[in-house]
Structure formats: structure tokens, C-alpha cells
Scaffold this active site. Structure first.
Site, PDB file in Angstrom:
ATOM      1  N   HIS A  31      -8.819  -7.572   3.950  1.00  0.00           N
ATOM      2  CA  HIS A  31      -7.840  -7.614   5.046  1.00  0.00           C
ATOM      3  C   HIS A  31      -7.653  -6.267   5.730  1.00  0.00           C
ATOM      4  O   HIS A  31      -6.887  -6.162   6.672  1.00  0.00           O
ATOM      5  CB  HIS A  31      -6.481  -8.080   4.523  1.00  0.00           C
ATOM      6  CG  HIS A  31      -5.834  -7.074   3.611  1.00  0.00           C
ATOM      7  ND1 HIS A  31      -6.136  -6.991   2.289  1.00  0.00           N
ATOM      8  CD2 HIS A  31      -4.943  -6.088   3.857  1.00  0.00           C
ATOM      9  CE1 HIS A  31      -5.439  -6.014   1.733  1.00  0.00           C
ATOM     10  NE2 HIS A  31      -4.710  -5.440   2.664  1.00  0.00           N
TER      11      HIS A  31
HETATM   12  C1  UD1 Z   1      -0.163  -5.221   5.590  1.00  0.00           C
HETATM   13  C2  UD1 Z   1      -0.071  -3.727   5.265  1.00  0.00           C
HETATM   14  C3  UD1 Z   1      -1.216  -3.349   4.332  1.00  0.00           C
HETATM   15  C4  UD1 Z   1      -1.219  -4.227   3.101  1.00  0.00           C
HETATM   16  C5  UD1 Z   1      -1.227  -5.703   3.515  1.00  0.00           C
HETATM   17  C6  UD1 Z   1      -1.093  -6.565   2.289  1.00  0.00           C
HETATM   18  C7  UD1 Z   1       0.791  -2.164   6.943  1.00  0.00           C
HETATM   19  C8  UD1 Z   1       0.435  -1.196   7.969  1.00  0.00           C
HETATM   20  N1  UD1 Z   1      -0.212  -2.910   6.464  1.00  0.00           N
HETATM   21  O1  UD1 Z   1      -1.371  -5.450   6.291  1.00  0.00           O
HETATM   22  O2  UD1 Z   1      -1.070  -1.997   3.929  1.00  0.00           O
HETATM   23  O3  UD1 Z   1      -2.370  -3.934   2.337  1.00  0.00           O
HETATM   24  O4  UD1 Z   1      -0.126  -5.967   4.384  1.00  0.00           O
HETATM   25  O5  UD1 Z   1      -1.569  -7.860   2.528  1.00  0.00           O
HETATM   26  O6  UD1 Z   1       1.938  -2.287   6.580  1.00  0.00           O
HETATM   27  N2  UD1 Z   1      -0.081 -12.567   9.645  1.00  0.00           N
HETATM   28  C9  UD1 Z   1       0.217 -13.912   9.549  1.00  0.00           C
HETATM   29  N3  UD1 Z   1       1.171 -14.300   8.661  1.00  0.00           N
HETATM   30  C10 UD1 Z   1       1.852 -13.438   7.872  1.00  0.00           C
HETATM   31  C11 UD1 Z   1       1.547 -12.065   7.982  1.00  0.00           C
HETATM   32  C12 UD1 Z   1       0.582 -11.663   8.867  1.00  0.00           C
HETATM   33  O7  UD1 Z   1      -0.371 -14.734  10.252  1.00  0.00           O
HETATM   34  O8  UD1 Z   1       2.696 -13.877   7.054  1.00  0.00           O
HETATM   35  C13 UD1 Z   1      -1.156 -12.153  10.589  1.00  0.00           C
HETATM   36  C14 UD1 Z   1      -0.639 -11.778  11.973  1.00  0.00           C
HETATM   37  O9  UD1 Z   1      -1.580 -12.171  12.903  1.00  0.00           O
HETATM   38  C15 UD1 Z   1      -0.606 -10.254  11.904  1.00  0.00           C
HETATM   39  C16 UD1 Z   1      -1.761  -9.931  10.991  1.00  0.00           C
HETATM   40  O10 UD1 Z   1      -1.813 -11.003  10.051  1.00  0.00           O
HETATM   41  O11 UD1 Z   1      -0.729  -9.666  13.166  1.00  0.00           O
HETATM   42  C17 UD1 Z   1      -1.615  -8.621  10.268  1.00  0.00           C
HETATM   43  O12 UD1 Z   1      -0.385  -8.574   9.553  1.00  0.00           O
HETATM   44  P1  UD1 Z   1       0.351  -7.178   9.272  1.00  0.00           P
HETATM   45  O13 UD1 Z   1       1.540  -7.438   8.417  1.00  0.00           O
HETATM   46  O14 UD1 Z   1       0.546  -6.404  10.525  1.00  0.00           O
HETATM   47  O15 UD1 Z   1      -0.703  -6.355   8.462  1.00  0.00           O
HETATM   48  P2  UD1 Z   1      -1.577  -6.746   7.182  1.00  0.00           P
HETATM   49  O16 UD1 Z   1      -2.988  -6.750   7.603  1.00  0.00           O
HETATM   50  O17 UD1 Z   1      -1.018  -7.948   6.530  1.00  0.00           O
HETATM   51  N1  UDP Z   2      -3.156 -11.905  -4.263  1.00  0.00           N
HETATM   52  C1  UDP Z   2      -2.642 -13.181  -4.442  1.00  0.00           C
HETATM   53  N2  UDP Z   2      -3.221 -14.211  -3.774  1.00  0.00           N
HETATM   54  C2  UDP Z   2      -4.287 -14.055  -2.949  1.00  0.00           C
HETATM   55  C3  UDP Z   2      -4.816 -12.739  -2.777  1.00  0.00           C
HETATM   56  C4  UDP Z   2      -4.216 -11.693  -3.455  1.00  0.00           C
HETATM   57  O1  UDP Z   2      -1.688 -13.376  -5.201  1.00  0.00           O
HETATM   58  O2  UDP Z   2      -4.761 -15.032  -2.371  1.00  0.00           O
HETATM   59  C5  UDP Z   2      -2.482 -10.761  -4.927  1.00  0.00           C
HETATM   60  C6  UDP Z   2      -3.343  -9.915  -5.822  1.00  0.00           C
HETATM   61  O3  UDP Z   2      -3.335 -10.412  -7.124  1.00  0.00           O
HETATM   62  C7  UDP Z   2      -2.686  -8.547  -5.715  1.00  0.00           C
HETATM   63  C8  UDP Z   2      -2.062  -8.536  -4.344  1.00  0.00           C
HETATM   64  O4  UDP Z   2      -2.059  -9.886  -3.902  1.00  0.00           O
HETATM   65  O5  UDP Z   2      -1.648  -8.411  -6.668  1.00  0.00           O
HETATM   66  C9  UDP Z   2      -2.841  -7.663  -3.408  1.00  0.00           C
HETATM   67  O6  UDP Z   2      -2.334  -7.808  -2.118  1.00  0.00           O
HETATM   68  P1  UDP Z   2      -3.161  -7.360  -0.856  1.00  0.00           P
HETATM   69  O7  UDP Z   2      -4.600  -7.330  -1.166  1.00  0.00           O
HETATM   70  O8  UDP Z   2      -2.701  -8.232   0.254  1.00  0.00           O
HETATM   71  O9  UDP Z   2      -2.583  -5.908  -0.544  1.00  0.00           O
HETATM   72  P2  UDP Z   2      -2.967  -4.431  -1.036  1.00  0.00           P
HETATM   73  O10 UDP Z   2      -2.901  -4.396  -2.515  1.00  0.00           O
HETATM   74  O11 UDP Z   2      -4.313  -4.109  -0.499  1.00  0.00           O
HETATM   75  O12 UDP Z   2      -1.936  -3.579  -0.374  1.00  0.00           O
END
Ligand code: UD1
Ligand code: UDP
Length: 437
Positions: free
Chosen positions: A204
Site C-alpha cells: 500500500h
Molecule cells: C496510511 C498511512 C500509512 C500506513 C497506512 C496503513 C499516512 C500518511 N499514511 O496510508 O503510513 O502505513 O495508512 O494502512 O498516514 N481508503 C479507503 N478506505 C479507507 C481508507 C482509505 O478507500 O478506509 C482509500 C482512499 O482512496 C484513500 C486511500 O485509500 O485516498 C489512501 O488512504 P490514506 O489513509 O490517505 O493512506 P494509506 O495509504 O491508507
Molecule cells: N493486516 C490485517 N489484515 C490485512 C492486512 C494487514 O489485519 O488484510 C494487519 C497486519 O497483520 C499488520 C497491520 O495490518 O498488523 C499492518 O498494517 P498496514 O500494512 O496497513 O500498515 P503499516 O504497518 O505498513 O503501517
């Protein structure tokens, strides 16, 4: 003591769950604030039910947006809550925009901040997370760091070592506590007919999935990994971009690639623990893979979890198609590589990080040390010095006899953490020598 906890995304919910459990166990007053950055059921609510967490007291409901927009909205909402609730301290976790917003707002209101998983550095300022974690560390008073390496990152940046506590990572607490529950409750593995070895995939990171060239390389590599069953819970950001770049249809055509919605934590833990390898750009997964002895390939060129690479459990493959295929084949076909990776020692602790976090926080609070000091109480008259120590003397003894604070100890040309009982003989120390008592 009243603790405000700010969370916003999937990994923060998971990694703060053991801390919240510990706060509840100790009967402490707390207020739980969800920024609402993650809002889909699959990205937020299902973790509250899997981890049996209380419903947040506040949900700021920021949703998605640009970094500036999202962070500003969070700051406004969080500020209102802090003013209303008057917490004695704020806890944030990790490196998302919630951490940035929570830490800045708290520090402007002179509320002490405790940063869980402080001190991680990728040294890559193109990552939004690197900026978030660095700013949060500037704003914090207490640093709960997962490893010695992250502690050293902070002290060389000038953070007072007395405020840095090596606790281990709460992800190990969450992982160990929930794996047993998952084994009894999850039926995720029954959902797939698996004939081959399992590769669990997540990605992601903006730098991978927002970039056509990199996402194409990764997709093309996956398509060639025919001998693996690839289980891919797709993050919403990734799904959107795979569709926009026209790459989704290529993956859907492959029978061995199982694209599914993001799954709950219990399902994910069971899937991961039964996987032959994991491919990811997630931070938390690099930690969970080494905790559960699963070889990990990281789709990045750098990592703020270098301990996993040094320990031998994680290989950085970037987004290079050939390197991804070559490494996956090596792990799959070479038993020696696979076994070495599985045997890598977990650097993230024993699963008791959350208890250590609460112990040190309560002690500091009771001793009046968890306060933002007023100007008249700040002792700022000191000379910063470097000295080679020739006698047997510990850090604690040196500091009390010299009226000094040791910042960094150098040994064999390496910076090390000034643990209180460390013998300083033949070591170089960088310290602050106070000019008044
Ligand atoms: C965010 C965090 C990242 C973390 C990740 C965990 C920041 C800058 N980034 O990234 O560090 O590793 O979460 O997963 O804080 N969206 C949905 N539904 C949701 C959430 C997001 O559809 O519930 C989609 C939207 O199109 C959104 C995109 O995902 O624009 C990105 O979501 P965003 O929360 O901005 O960043 P992440 O990539 O999730
Ligand atoms: N995870 C989960 N379901 C999924 C993918 C990930 O429960 O389908 C959990 C995973 O076990 C880990 C956390 O989500 O604990 C990691 O989150 P993510 O990769 O979104 O964020 P990051 O750690 O990179 O900030």
C-alpha cells in the site's frame, strides 16, 4: 492520571490494542480518539471487534484527502478534544498523519506526548511516514522504542537518553496474544484450495502503488510466480490504483492469485503463520513475519526496520521484477535459505512492551517528571564535551560525580546507548557538563 490515545489507521488500532488493554486493566482514566483516517469496515471497525476494543470516545471523521487537508482537519478536531478533556498526557503510535497531528497539537498545548514505536528511521525523506515520525519525536517527552537501534537513532539526534525506554514493539504483544485466539476462531484457511506453497502479499506504500512503473514491475513479477498460491488482501489505495493503471485485470486472470478484501486481524494472523513466505511493503508485517518465523521479502529499497534484515529474516527486493522473482524462487526452492530466514531471532521483544510502557509512564507521572517544564525550571547552562574515560566508572556514577548527563557513548567507532550500568572504561563519551547545581 488521564491518558488520551490518538489512533487513525489499521496498524495503530492493532499496535495500540495491547496498550489500551493495559490501561483498562490498571483502571486508569483514558479517552480514545479515532481520527477516522481509515473508515471502511475492513480497515477499522473489524479490528475493534477482533481485538475487543472499546468504541472510541471521539471519531473526528477526517476520511481521505491530501496530506495537508487531512492533517489540518485532524489537528482541529484533536485540539477541541484535548481542550475539552484536559488529558495529563497523550499517546500516539507509529508514523501516520494521526501521529503527526496528535503530537503537534499536544505539544502546542503543553501536554506531554508519549510516542509508541519512536526512533524508527528509514533516512528516506520522500516517505511521508519518515517526516511524521521525525516531527512526532521532536514533539515527544517519552520515547517507547522497540530496539536498541531505534534508541541510538534518537540519542544521536539529541534526544535525552533518560526519556528513551527500550520496551520492545507492542506488535509482538498483539501477535502472541491473538494468534491462539485466531487458531480457535478463524476459518480463513478453509476459504482457499491450496495445492502449492502460500505467499501472502500486501502492499500500500504510496511510493509503490501510486507509481505506474513500480506497480507494473511488481504486477509482472507476481504473474510469473506460477508455483505459488498468492493470497493478496488488497488495501483500498492499491485496489484503486490497480484499477486506474489497468493492472487489475492481469492479476484477476491468474488462478493462483487470490485477490480478497482486507481481512480482520485474527484471520490475517492465521494466514500469515501458515504462509511459506510473505511479500510486503508494510511496516508491521516485517515485524510480524520475524515474530512468526515467516521469511519476508520487502518491496522497498530501504526500511526503518533494519533489524529484521540484519537478523536474516527479511530481504529488501525493491520493486524490481527480476529481483522479486529471483528472491521468491530462492526462498521457495532453497531449503537452506528458507531455514536461515525462519530461524532469524526476533529483535522486537518478548510480548511485554505494553506493560513496560505503562510502568514507566506511571512512575514518571508519579515522580512529577512527565511535565513540560516552565522556563524557570529549565537548566540550560551546560557545556557539551567529549572525553575518553580511562577508569572503571559506570554511567550512573559518572553523571552523579561530574554533575553531567551522558548523551552518547562511543565504542569501537560505534554509537551506543548510555545504559546506567554501562562501564565506561576506554570509551569515548559525549556529555553535557552542567555549570550549576
Ligand atoms: C496510511 C498511512 C500509512 C500506513 C497506512 C496503513 C499516512 C500518511 N499514511 O496510508 O503510513 O502505513 O495508512 O494502512 O498516514 N481508503 C479507503 N478506505 C479507507 C481508507 C482509505 O478507500 O478506509 C482509500 C482512499 O482512496 C484513500 C486511500 O485509500 O485516498 C489512501 O488512504 P490514506 O489513509 O490517505 O493512506 P494509506 O495509504 O491508507
Ligand atoms: N493486516 C490485517 N489484515 C490485512 C492486512 C494487514 O489485519 O488484510 C494487519 C497486519 O497483520 C499488520 C497491520 O495490518 O498488523 C499492518 O498494517 P498496514 O500494512 O496497513 O500498515 P503499516 O504497518 O505498513 O503501517
Amino acid at each position: 492520571m488521564k491518558i488520551a490515545i490518538v489512533i487513525g489507521t489499521r496498524p495503530e488500532i492493532i499496535k495500540m490494542a495491547p496498550v489500551i488493554d493495559e490501561i483498562i486493566k490498571r483502571n486508569l482514566d483514558y479517552v480514545l480518539i479515532h481520527t477516522g483516517q481509515h473508515y471502511d469496515h475492513e480497515m477499522s471497525d473489524q479490528f475493534f471487534s477482533d481485538l475487543e476494543l472499546p468504541t472510541p470516545d471521539y471519531n473526528i471523521g477526517v476520511g481521505s484527502g491530501s496530506h495537508g487537508e487531512q492533517t489540518a482537519e485532524m489537528m482541529k478536531g484533536i485540539e477541541n478534544v484535548f481542550v475539552e478533556e484536559k488529558p495529563d498526557m497523550v499517546m500516539v503510535q507509529g508514523d501516520t498523519n494521526a501521529v503527526l497531528a496528535g503530537a503537534i497539537v499536544a505539544s502546542k498545548l503543553h501536554i506531554p506526548v508519549g510516542h509508541v514505536e519512536a526512533g524508527l528511521r528509514s533516512f528516506d525523506k520522500t516517505m511521508p511516514e519518515e517526516i511524521n515520525r521525525m516531527v512526532a519525536d521532536v514533539c515527544s517527552q517519552l520515547y517507547y522504542v522497540p530496539t536498541e537501534e531505534s534508541a541510538v537513532n534518537l540519542i544521536v539526534e539529541g534526544i535525552n537518553p533518560k526519556n528513551v525506554i527500550i520496551t520492545g514493539n507492542t506488535v509482538v504483544d498483539a501477535c502472541l496474544r491473538n494468534l491462539k485466539i485466531a487458531e480457535n476462531n478463524s476459518d480463513i484457511l478453509d476459504q482457499f484450495e491450496v495445492d502449492e506453497k502460500i505467499l501472502t502479499l500486501t502492499m500500500h506504500r504510496a511510493e509503490n502503488v501510486d507509481n505506474l512503473e513500480r506497480l507494473t514491475q511488481i504486477t509482472d513479477a507476481l504473474i510469473e510466480l506460477d508455483e505459488l498460491t498468492i493470497i493478496f488482501p488488497v488495501h483500498p489505495r492499491t485496489l484503486k490504483n490497480l484499477e486506474n493503471f489497468g493492472l487489475l485485470s492481469k492479476l484477476v486472470k491468474k488462478d493462483n492469485i487470490k485477490l480478497i478484501k482486507p481481512i480482520g486481524y485474527l484471520d490475517f494472523l492465521l494466514l500469515l503463520s501458515n504462509s511459506d513466505m510473505v511479500m510486503t511493503d508494510s511496516g508491521g508485517l516485517q515485524e510480524e513475519a520475524i515474530t512468526l518465523d515467516v521469511p519476508c521479502m520487502t518491496l522497498r529499497y530501504n526500511t526503518e526496520r533494519p533489524e529484521t534484515v540484519t537478523a536474516g529474516g527479511n530481504i529488501l527486493v525493491g520493486s524490481n521484477k527480476d529481483k522479486i522473482i529471483e528472491t521468491a524462487n530462492l526462498i521457495m526452492n532453497d531449503p537452506k535459505t528458507r531455514e536461515t530466514m525462519k530461524k532469524a531471532i526476533n529483535p522486537y521483544g518478548d510480548g511485554k512492551a505494553s506493560s513496560r510502557i505503562l510502568n514507566v509512564t506511571l512512575t514518571d507521572y508519579e515522580n512529577g517528571e512527565l511535565e513540560i517544564k516552565s522556563p524557570e525550571n529549565i537548566m540550560n547552562q551546560f557545556k557539551r564535551k567529549i572525553e575518553l574515560i580511562e577508569s572503571n566508572i559506570t554511567v550512573r556514577e559518572f553523571e552523579s560525580t561530574q554533575n553531567a548527563l551522558i548523551r552518547v557513548v562511543y565504542e569501537n567507532n560505534e554509537a551506543t546507548f548510555p545504559h546506567e550500568d554501562l562501564d565506561l572504561k576506554n570509551k569515548l563519551v559525549l556529555f553535557d557538563k552542567y555549570l550549576q547545581n
